[in-house]
Every structure is written in structure tokens, then in C-alpha cells.
Design a protein around this motif. Sequence first.
Motif, PDB file in Angstrom:
ATOM      1  N   LYS A 183       0.826  -1.212   0.000  1.00 18.00           N
ATOM      2  CA  LYS A 183       0.000   0.000   0.000  1.00 18.00           C
ATOM      3  C   LYS A 183       0.858   1.259   0.000  1.00 18.00           C
ATOM      4  CE  LYS A 183      -4.071  -1.895   2.247  1.00 18.00           C
ATOM      5  NZ  LYS A 183      -4.918  -1.867   3.440  1.00 18.00           N
ATOM      6  N   VAL A 184       1.932   1.270   0.785  1.00 15.04           N
ATOM      7  CA  VAL A 184       2.824   2.426   0.839  1.00 15.04           C
ATOM      8  C   VAL A 184       3.533   2.607  -0.507  1.00 15.04           C
ATOM      9  CG1 VAL A 184       4.960   3.295   1.878  1.00 15.04           C
ATOM     10  CG2 VAL A 184       3.148   2.381   3.320  1.00 15.04           C
ATOM     11  N   THR A 185       3.924   1.508  -1.143  1.00 12.83           N
ATOM     12  CA  THR A 185       4.577   1.579  -2.439  1.00 12.83           C
ATOM     13  C   THR A 185       3.634   2.151  -3.491  1.00 12.83           C
ATOM     14  OG1 THR A 185       5.942  -0.325  -1.867  1.00 12.83           O
ATOM     15  CG2 THR A 185       5.809   0.251  -4.187  1.00 12.83           C
ATOM     16  N   ILE A 186       2.375   1.728  -3.468  1.00 13.20           N
ATOM     17  CA  ILE A 186       1.389   2.246  -4.419  1.00 13.20           C
ATOM     18  C   ILE A 186       1.175   3.730  -4.187  1.00 13.20           C
ATOM     19  CG2 ILE A 186      -1.047   2.161  -5.068  1.00 13.20           C
ATOM     20  CD1 ILE A 186      -0.900  -0.871  -4.657  1.00 13.20           C
ATOM     21  N   ARG A 187       1.122   4.148  -2.923  1.00 13.74           N
ATOM     22  CA  ARG A 187       0.967   5.565  -2.615  1.00 13.74           C
ATOM     23  C   ARG A 187       2.173   6.368  -3.106  1.00 13.74           C
ATOM     24  NH1 ARG A 187       0.573   5.774   3.064  1.00 13.74           N
ATOM     25  NH2 ARG A 187      -0.856   4.050   2.911  1.00 13.74           N
ATOM     26  N   THR A 188       3.356   5.796  -2.987  1.00 13.34           N
ATOM     27  CA  THR A 188       4.577   6.458  -3.449  1.00 13.34           C
ATOM     28  C   THR A 188       4.583   6.581  -4.975  1.00 13.34           C
ATOM     29  OG1 THR A 188       5.775   5.495  -1.594  1.00 13.34           O
ATOM     30  CG2 THR A 188       7.102   6.344  -3.389  1.00 13.34           C
ATOM     31  N   ALA A 189       3.998   5.594  -5.647  1.00  9.14           N
ATOM     32  CA  ALA A 189       4.015   5.552  -7.107  1.00  9.14           C
ATOM     33  C   ALA A 189       2.886   6.362  -7.722  1.00  9.14           C
ATOM     34  CB  ALA A 189       3.929   4.105  -7.567  1.00  9.14           C
ATOM     35  N   TYR A 190       2.217   7.173  -6.940  1.00  3.57           N
ATOM     36  CA  TYR A 190       1.118   7.977  -7.461  1.00  3.57           C
ATOM     37  C   TYR A 190       1.619   8.854  -8.609  1.00  3.57           C
ATOM     38  CZ  TYR A 190      -2.670  11.344  -7.751  1.00  3.57           C
ATOM     39  OH  TYR A 190      -3.685  12.124  -8.207  1.00  3.57           O
ATOM     40  N   GLY A 191       0.917   8.818  -9.724  1.00  3.84           N
ATOM     41  CA  GLY A 191       1.304   9.613 -10.869  1.00  3.84           C
ATOM     42  C   GLY A 191       2.022   8.818 -11.941  1.00  3.84           C
ATOM     43  N   PHE A 192       2.346   7.559 -11.673  1.00  2.00           N
ATOM     44  CA  PHE A 192       2.947   6.735 -12.717  1.00  2.00           C
ATOM     45  C   PHE A 192       1.932   6.582 -13.843  1.00  2.00           C
ATOM     46  CE2 PHE A 192       6.451   4.069 -10.485  1.00  2.00           C
ATOM     47  CZ  PHE A 192       7.020   5.222 -10.022  1.00  2.00           C
ATOM     48  N   HIS A 193       2.395   6.576 -15.068  1.00  2.00           N
ATOM     49  CA  HIS A 193       1.488   6.536 -16.213  1.00  2.00           C
ATOM     50  C   HIS A 193       1.013   5.127 -16.550  1.00  2.00           C
ATOM     51  CE1 HIS A 193       1.875  10.752 -17.136  1.00  2.00           C
ATOM     52  NE2 HIS A 193       3.194  10.654 -17.002  1.00  2.00           N
ATOM     53  N   HIS A 194       1.783   4.118 -16.187  1.00  2.00           N
ATOM     54  CA  HIS A 194       1.435   2.747 -16.562  1.00  2.00           C
ATOM     55  C   HIS A 194       1.434   1.844 -15.332  1.00  2.00           C
ATOM     56  CE1 HIS A 194       1.825   3.804 -20.774  1.00  2.00           C
ATOM     57  NE2 HIS A 194       2.979   4.398 -20.466  1.00  2.00           N
ATOM     58  N   ALA A 195       0.473   0.943 -15.290  1.00  2.00           N
ATOM     59  CA  ALA A 195       0.370   0.010 -14.165  1.00  2.00           C
ATOM     60  C   ALA A 195       1.582  -0.914 -14.103  1.00  2.00           C
ATOM     61  CB  ALA A 195      -0.915  -0.810 -14.274  1.00  2.00           C
ATOM     62  N   ASN A 196       2.194  -1.204 -15.249  1.00  2.00           N
ATOM     63  CA  ASN A 196       3.379  -2.075 -15.250  1.00  2.00           C
ATOM     64  C   ASN A 196       4.506  -1.484 -14.424  1.00  2.00           C
ATOM     65  OD1 ASN A 196       2.120  -3.939 -16.858  1.00  2.00           O
ATOM     66  ND2 ASN A 196       2.990  -3.150 -18.765  1.00  2.00           N
ATOM     67  N   ASN A 197       4.624  -0.165 -14.408  1.00  2.00           N
ATOM     68  CA  ASN A 197       5.669   0.484 -13.610  1.00  2.00           C
ATOM     69  C   ASN A 197       5.412   0.303 -12.123  1.00  2.00           C
ATOM     70  OD1 ASN A 197       6.742   1.332 -16.019  1.00  2.00           O
ATOM     71  ND2 ASN A 197       5.850   3.368 -15.902  1.00  2.00           N
ATOM     72  N   ILE A 198       4.159   0.399 -11.713  1.00  2.00           N
ATOM     73  CA  ILE A 198       3.815   0.203 -10.306  1.00  2.00           C
ATOM     74  C   ILE A 198       4.069  -1.243  -9.896  1.00  2.00           C
ATOM     75  CG2 ILE A 198       1.934   0.269  -8.627  1.00  2.00           C
ATOM     76  CD1 ILE A 198       0.716   2.538 -10.336  1.00  2.00           C
ATOM     77  N   ILE A 199       3.681  -2.180 -10.748  1.00  2.00           N
ATOM     78  CA  ILE A 199       3.897  -3.604 -10.457  1.00  2.00           C
ATOM     79  C   ILE A 199       5.386  -3.891 -10.340  1.00  2.00           C
ATOM     80  CG2 ILE A 199       3.643  -5.931 -11.396  1.00  2.00           C
ATOM     81  CD1 ILE A 199       0.953  -4.921 -12.611  1.00  2.00           C
ATOM     82  N   ALA A 200       6.191  -3.321 -11.239  1.00  2.00           N
ATOM     83  CA  ALA A 200       7.643  -3.522 -11.182  1.00  2.00           C
ATOM     84  C   ALA A 200       8.224  -2.958  -9.891  1.00  2.00           C
ATOM     85  CB  ALA A 200       8.307  -2.886 -12.395  1.00  2.00           C
ATOM     86  N   LEU A 201       7.741  -1.789  -9.467  1.00  2.00           N
ATOM     87  CA  LEU A 201       8.229  -1.186  -8.231  1.00  2.00           C
ATOM     88  C   LEU A 201       7.860  -2.043  -7.017  1.00  2.00           C
ATOM     89  CD1 LEU A 201       9.669   1.243  -6.999  1.00  2.00           C
ATOM     90  CD2 LEU A 201       7.459   2.394  -6.869  1.00  2.00           C
ATOM     91  N   ILE A 202       6.644  -2.582  -6.992  1.00  2.00           N
ATOM     92  CA  ILE A 202       6.235  -3.460  -5.892  1.00  2.00           C
ATOM     93  C   ILE A 202       7.094  -4.717  -5.863  1.00  2.00           C
ATOM     94  CG2 ILE A 202       4.370  -4.953  -5.072  1.00  2.00           C
ATOM     95  CD1 ILE A 202       2.420  -2.760  -6.052  1.00  2.00           C
ATOM     96  N   MET A 203       7.333  -5.305  -7.027  1.00  2.00           N
ATOM     97  CA  MET A 203       8.153  -6.518  -7.073  1.00  2.00           C
ATOM     98  C   MET A 203       9.589  -6.225  -6.658  1.00  2.00           C
ATOM     99  SD  MET A 203       6.609  -8.452 -10.381  1.00  2.00           S
ATOM    100  CE  MET A 203       7.294 -10.039 -10.003  1.00  2.00           C
ATOM    101  N   LEU A 204      10.079  -5.044  -6.997  1.00  2.00           N
ATOM    102  CA  LEU A 204      11.436  -4.669  -6.600  1.00  2.00           C
ATOM    103  C   LEU A 204      11.529  -4.495  -5.089  1.00  2.00           C
ATOM    104  CD1 LEU A 204      14.269  -3.846  -7.567  1.00  2.00           C
ATOM    105  CD2 LEU A 204      13.435  -1.507  -7.691  1.00  2.00           C
ATOM    106  N   ARG A 205      10.529  -3.828  -4.487  1.00  2.00           N
ATOM    107  CA  ARG A 205      10.567  -3.573  -3.043  1.00  2.00           C
ATOM    108  C   ARG A 205      10.250  -4.810  -2.220  1.00  2.00           C
ATOM    109  NH1 ARG A 205       7.900   1.363  -0.515  1.00  2.00           N
ATOM    110  NH2 ARG A 205       9.243   0.617   1.131  1.00  2.00           N
ATOM    111  N   CYS A 206       9.377  -5.672  -2.712  1.00  2.00           N
ATOM    112  CA  CYS A 206       8.914  -6.813  -1.912  1.00  2.00           C
ATOM    113  C   CYS A 206       9.490  -8.142  -2.379  1.00  2.00           C
ATOM    114  CB  CYS A 206       7.386  -6.884  -1.959  1.00  2.00           C
ATOM    115  SG  CYS A 206       6.573  -5.410  -1.359  1.00  2.00           S
ATOM    116  N   GLY A 207      10.326  -8.126  -3.400  1.00  2.00           N
ATOM    117  CA  GLY A 207      10.823  -9.359  -3.977  1.00  2.00           C
ATOM    118  C   GLY A 207      11.941 -10.026  -3.208  1.00  2.00           C
ATOM    119  N   GLY A 208      12.565  -9.319  -2.287  1.00  2.00           N
ATOM    120  CA  GLY A 208      13.624  -9.929  -1.496  1.00  2.00           C
ATOM    121  C   GLY A 208      15.001  -9.827  -2.122  1.00  2.00           C
ATOM    122  N   LEU A 209      15.154  -9.045  -3.179  1.00  2.00           N
ATOM    123  CA  LEU A 209      16.473  -8.864  -3.767  1.00  2.00           C
ATOM    124  C   LEU A 209      17.317  -7.982  -2.861  1.00  2.00           C
ATOM    125  CD1 LEU A 209      15.646  -8.186  -7.518  1.00  2.00           C
ATOM    126  CD2 LEU A 209      16.615 -10.247  -6.525  1.00  2.00           C
TER     127      LEU A 209
END
Length: 69
Positions: free
Chosen positions: A34-60
Motif C-alpha cells: 500500500k505504501v509503495t502504491i501511494r509512493t508511485a502515485y502519478g505513474f502513467h502505466h500500471a506495469n511500472n507500479i507492479i515492477a516497483l512493488i516486485m522490486l521492493r517486496c521481492g527480497g532482492l
Amino acid sequence: NSPRKTRRHGPDILRTTELGCPNARLEASDNRIKVTIRTAYGFHHANNIIALIMLRCGGLDIHLPQPRT
């Protein structure tokens, strides 16, 4: 109302207890998304938000380059 909900969600409750995943861990990951989605407010494409969530929560474990001193 409560017994009907328990009966309806009974298999899910049993599956959760069998997995041993505590509710706090699920709530923490949900909050992080939820915090990541709030941070990504204004992104033009949903794929960018999904990529950001996977980057933050993926464990890398990404180490950024440090400036030389």
C-alpha cells in the motif's frame, strides 16, 4: 452472522494455520504494498507500479555503488 463467516472461511482459516504464516507478516507485506502504491502515485502505466512493488517486496539484496572517498 459470525458463525456463518467462520463456516464460510473455515478452509482458509485451516490452510493459514497449517502454513504457519503469522498474521503480522501478512499485514506487514500488505502495508508495504500500500505504501509503495501511494509512493508511485502519478505513474502513467500500471506495469511500472507492479515492477516497483516486485522490486521492493521481492527480497532482492541490491547494493548501490558507493562514492569513492
